[in-house]
Design an enzyme around this catalytic site. Structure first.
Site, short mmCIF file in Angstrom:
data_model
loop_
_atom_site.label_atom_id
_atom_site.label_comp_id
_atom_site.label_asym_id
_atom_site.label_seq_id
_atom_site.Cartn_x
_atom_site.Cartn_y
_atom_site.Cartn_z
N SER A 78 -0.47 1.03 9.74
CA SER A 78 -1.19 2.19 10.62
C SER A 78 -2.20 2.89 9.83
O SER A 78 -2.69 3.80 10.31
CB SER A 78 0.15 3.04 11.18
OG SER A 78 0.30 2.39 12.28
N LYS A 81 -5.66 3.43 10.86
CA LYS A 81 -6.04 4.71 11.76
C LYS A 81 -6.83 5.86 10.87
O LYS A 81 -7.48 6.59 11.81
CB LYS A 81 -4.90 5.32 12.48
CG LYS A 81 -4.01 4.49 13.42
CD LYS A 81 -2.90 4.87 14.21
CE LYS A 81 -2.27 4.00 15.08
NZ LYS A 81 -1.25 3.26 14.51
N SER A 143 0.68 8.76 15.33
CA SER A 143 0.24 7.29 15.15
C SER A 143 0.35 6.52 16.27
O SER A 143 0.78 5.39 16.15
CB SER A 143 1.31 6.76 14.08
OG SER A 143 0.71 5.78 13.36
N LYS A 245 -1.43 9.84 5.86
CA LYS A 245 -1.05 8.85 7.04
C LYS A 245 -0.06 7.96 6.38
O LYS A 245 -0.22 7.42 5.36
CB LYS A 245 -2.25 7.79 7.51
CG LYS A 245 -1.96 7.34 8.79
CD LYS A 245 -1.90 8.07 10.04
CE LYS A 245 -1.29 7.13 11.27
NZ LYS A 245 0.14 6.87 11.13
#
Length: 403
Positions: A78, A81, A143, A245
């Protein structure tokens, strides 16, 4: 007798011009305070990190302070992103989309990345619209895979087309070993990046789109009646951490890209392929603490400031000022800034005309006989050719100088 006098005058003048060819090297600005004796000690090795690859980078200078397997291609999960956020911010800055756009949570986005999947989701209702800014926060903070897909479809028409945009922007950023096939980080063939590339991405988002970056420090976000926390636990543990993140899949392991700012210094850490949420957080925190303790970043030269002065032949002016198009920042072990040695590599002979901004040589910054920074020198001013007689006189002097 006259010929001897002319020759002697020419020789003296040529010698003076020859000496002018070597610009005086600029010196680093002295530190404003005396360094503690402990800062003179060698930098100890970085903390041990559990993971496949990791890197610690200074966000301002871009210097890599430490790392392991930093160019090994891995799945980013993720953390992808962050690239999605960058593309959205860039397209918004270009006027192609707006923060107030109504973004539809399509059935495809809902089925592929929504609550019915094993991945993280935001909770926006299927076939319902929400403002782009709200949808983006659902992607960044929670997320949400569903939000990432919906945003990609809104910006580019399809997730596949959006991935093409991601790769174009990645190339522009300088992410040389990355390739994206989706906006979420869900497993996909050929969806890869490196620790170095992710650090460069974080640096670019912070520098280029600070507002979009600021969403990463939001600790929780609510969609409908669903409130979810940010998975970056460092936001609660360290007040200097404001992003970036987390990521996890069975193939990628546990990943974390973190950034913190203390004083004027900002660092970015990337840990990929860790063994657990707690391990990735501990290692990221240790890397940041180590970097702040043992390194410092300085602006050695300002953009547009004169760094050197070079003799110019056949020009309306006899010298051209040289500087840098962008600031030169260096990251060095604490207490060693005064030991930096700048060196100028410029042409021995420079002839007008000169355009403003024209590249003329290089400035290198040395520490322990190693180049730690290198930038092109450019002309601060444009200088046109001199008149006929001055050009002719300089032609004679150059001929004499070459003998």
């Amino acid at each position: 007798m006259k010929s001897r006098l002319v020759l002697a005058t020419l020789a003296t003048f040529a010698v003076g011009l020859a000496l002018a060819q070597s610009p005086q090297p600029a010196t680093p600005q002295p530190a404003t305070s005396q360094r503690p004796a402990s800062d003179a000690l060698p930098v100890p090795p970085p903390p041990e990190v559990v993971g496949t690859a990791w890197v610690l980078m200074d966000a301002v200078s871009g210097n890599v302070l430490a790392g392991e397997n930093i160019d090994q291609q891995l799945e980013p999960a993720s953390i992808t992103k962050v690239m999605t956020s960058y593309v959205i911010a860039a397209e918004m800055a270009a006027g192609k989309v707006s923060r107030d756009d109504q973004v539809m949570m399509t059935e495809n986005a809902w089925r592929t990345g929504g609550a019915g999947t094993d991945g993280s989701y935001s909770g926006f209702e299927v076939n319902q619209s929400a403002p782009l800014l709200e949808m983006e926060k659902g992607m960044v903070v929670q997320s949400g895979n569903d939000a990432a897909i919906a945003l990609a479809e809104h910006v580019a028409g399809s997730e596949q087309a959006f991935a093409a945009l991601m790769n174009q922007y990645a190339e522009r950023i300088g992410m040389k070993a990355s390739h994206f096939v989706n906006a979420t980080g869900l497993p996909g063939e050929g969806h890869i990046t490196t620790a170095r590339d992710l650090a460069l991405l974080g640096r670019a988002l912070i520098h280029d789109y600070p507002e979009a970056y600021s969403y990463n420090k939001i600790k929780e976000f609510t969609v409908g009646n669903i409130t979810q926390p940010n998975r970056n636990v460092l936001l609660w543990r360290d007040a200097s951490v404001d992003g970036i993140k987390t990521g996890h899949t069975s193939a990628a392991g546990y990943c974390l890209m973190a950034s913190a700012k203390r004083g004027d210094q900002r660092l970015i850490s990337v840990v990929m392929g860790s063994t657990s949420e707690s391990q990735r957080a501990r290692d990221s925190q240790a890397l940041l603490n180590w970097g702040f303790r043992f390194y410092e970043t300085h602006e050695m030269y300002k953009a547009g400031a004169q760094v050197a002065q070079q003799k110019l032949w056949k020009g309306q002016a006899d010298e051209v000022r040289l500087g840098l198009a962008e600031p030169l920042l260096v990251t060095v072990p604490r207490g060693r800034y005064e030991q930096l040695k700048p060196m100028m590599d410029v042409p021995a002979i420079l002839v007008a005309p000169i355009e403003k901004g024209q590249a003329i040589g290089t400035v290198k910054v040395m520490l322990d006989d190693k180049v730690i920074a290198q930038r092109p020198l450019v002309a601060i001013d444009g200088i046109e050719e001199a008149g006929f007689f001055k050009r002719l006189w300089h032609e004679l002097l150059m001929w004499w100088h070459s003998m």
